[in-house]
Write a protein that holds these residues in place. Structure first.
Motif, short mmCIF file in Angstrom:
data_model
loop_
_atom_site.label_atom_id
_atom_site.label_comp_id
_atom_site.label_asym_id
_atom_site.label_seq_id
_atom_site.Cartn_x
_atom_site.Cartn_y
_atom_site.Cartn_z
N TRP A 276 5.87 -9.21 -7.06
CA TRP A 276 4.42 -9.08 -7.11
C TRP A 276 4.00 -7.89 -6.26
N GLY A 277 3.27 -6.99 -6.86
CA GLY A 277 2.85 -5.79 -6.14
C GLY A 277 1.67 -6.04 -5.21
N SER B 190 -3.96 -11.53 -4.80
CA SER B 190 -2.80 -11.23 -5.64
C SER B 190 -2.35 -12.49 -6.37
N THR C 297 -1.98 0.43 -16.09
CA THR C 297 -1.44 -0.60 -15.20
C THR C 297 -1.93 -1.99 -15.60
N ARG D 135 1.25 -4.13 -14.64
CA ARG D 135 2.51 -3.47 -14.27
C ARG D 135 2.91 -3.75 -12.83
N SER D 136 2.10 -4.50 -12.11
CA SER D 136 2.36 -4.75 -10.69
C SER D 136 2.90 -6.16 -10.44
N GLU E 3 -8.09 -2.36 -9.94
CA GLU E 3 -7.72 -1.71 -8.69
C GLU E 3 -8.96 -1.13 -8.03
N VAL F 184 -1.49 -5.94 -5.04
CA VAL F 184 -2.74 -5.91 -5.81
C VAL F 184 -3.64 -7.03 -5.32
#
Length: 411
Positions: free
Chosen positions: A347-348, A88, A399, A302-303, A403, A350
């Motif tokens: 921060w998502g 990430s 996004t 988007r994350s 992923e 990911v």
């Protein structure tokens, strides 16, 4: 440690008795190369014989460096990235790194306030930005810089995969020694040959290092004033725009596509605002910035946090070609001067893919006509927006970040 030793043995083919016995012969070839190839070039650049001999006195090849191709061995394509995990982007902003760079940076701002102010007057580069780079590159001079630059660049110039590049840097290092900016023994570098507290490669030292202390030398190893002045000079020469910020954290509404990211899709900041992009602080964009160009940056799609950045952000990227590096420098600089908090955007979850997985996706996108910036396994802005365009074309929510669920569709 055992794994590292085995990796070095396999990659350099140095564990066999035959090759081990040949090290002395390779050392002699190296010394011959110094005389036949390096010395004539150095002499043409004004390096004296005395400087040359002092530089290489007792220097032995460093067999522990990566990417070496010993004489007589066959260069092969390195596979070191094949199973490297892509994490990430948020890991780059871990608590210890951000808080440490900020707290020590505030101390340095007080201790070296005069030098920072002088550099800003000369170049227009804010002191907080200089501090951000200085902290990231060498921990404000606290990180040990361990290597003899002539051993490092000599080894890599003689038998690295990019030998021609390092040979040029070796000549530049000899010129620095000849000019007397620092005693030869103090010319320490990183394992890649980067010098001193700003971590300049020797060719960049010759272009951008300057005297900040008034002693007519540019000692970026031992002088904080010279380090500060040299970082500021580098940024100024790369186009830092006086009076502009580096960027602003923003909220991007769903109506604004993440595929609009990138330095080639700039708009007047007032136009971004008219599209619904707002600062997370709740403040309007500064009036003096409104008519000037800004660029959408979404390093995790988007994350994660989003930003409108200025051309100065891309000047920071000239120092180190990474969105996250430039963002770290700007963020830490703001925290030092303004007491800014963490990014409002989170921060998502990911990352976790292998770089080889991302590279497969990139090649699939290239076959569909997308410009991903190269299939290197790293999702830069061209890859991010290409993913978003592919998602939109296929009826998915964009996004703009790789992923796991995409692996089957993008092969």
């Amino acid at each position: 440690m055992v794994i590292r030793i085995l990796t070095v043995c396999l990659s350099l083919l140095l564990c066999s008795p035959a090759v081990a016995q040949n090290k002395a012969a390779v050392q002699r070839q190296f010394e011959g190369w110094l005389e036949r190839v390096v010395w004539p070039q150095a002499k043409r650049k004004g390096v004296s014989r005395g400087t040359f001999e002092r530089a290489f006195d007792g220097v032995q090849l460093n067999w522990d460096l990566p990417d070496l191709v010993p004489p007589g061995s066959k260069a092969t394509t390195p596979k070191r990235q094949r199973q490297a995990e892509f994490g990430s982007p948020g890991k780059y902003f871990n608590r210890g790194s951000v808080d440490g760079a900020t707290s020590v940076g505030r101390q340095m701002a007080q201790r070296h306030g005069a030098a920072l102010a002088a550099a800003e007057r000369r170049t227009g580069v804010p002191g907080r930005i200089i501090l951000g780079i200085w902290g990231r590159e060498s921990g404000y001079g606290r990180v040990k810089i361990p290597h003899n630059v002539f051993q490092i660049l000599g080894t890599k110039g003689f038998m690295d995969r990019r030998a021609a590049y390092f040979e040029g840097e070796l000549i530049a290092a000899l010129q620095i020694a000849e000019e007397g900016h620092v005693p030869g023994g103090a010319m320490r570098s990183s394992w890649a040959g980067a010098l001193g507290q700003p971590q300049f490669m020797p060719s960049n030292f010759l272009k951008y290092a300057v005297d900040g202390s008034g002693d007519r030398r540019a000692d970026i190893w031992q002088s904080e004033a010279d380090t500060i002045a040299s970082i500021a000079n580098y940024l100024a020469k790369h186009g830092w725009v006086k009076g502009r910020d580096w960027g602003f954290e923003v909220s991007v509404p769903a109506s604004v596509s993440c595929t609009l990211e990138g330095p080639d899709q700039g708009k007047a900041i007032s136009k971004w605002a008219a599209m619904g992009v707002t600062r997370v602080s709740g403040k309007p964009f500064p009036a003096h910035e409104a008519r000037k160009q800004g660029f959408l940056l979404m390093p995790a799609g988007r994350s994660g946090p989003a930003f409108i950045v200025t051309p100065n952000f891309y000047v920071l990227k000239d120092y180190n070609t990474s969105d996250l590096y430039a963002l770290f420098v700007g963020h830490v600089g703001d925290r030092i001067q303004y007491g800014s908090k963490d990014f409002a955007g989170r921060w998502g979850n990911v990352g976790g893919l292998y770089r080889s997985d991302v590279a497969v996706m990139q090649r699939a996108l290239e076959r569909q006509g997308h410009d991903v910036g190269g299939a290197d396994g790293l999702p830069g802005y061209k890859t991010r927006r290409s993913i978003g365009r592919w998602q939109e074309k296929n009826g998915r929510a964009a996004t703009c970040f790789p992923e796991s669920s995409m692996k089957a569709a993008l092969r």
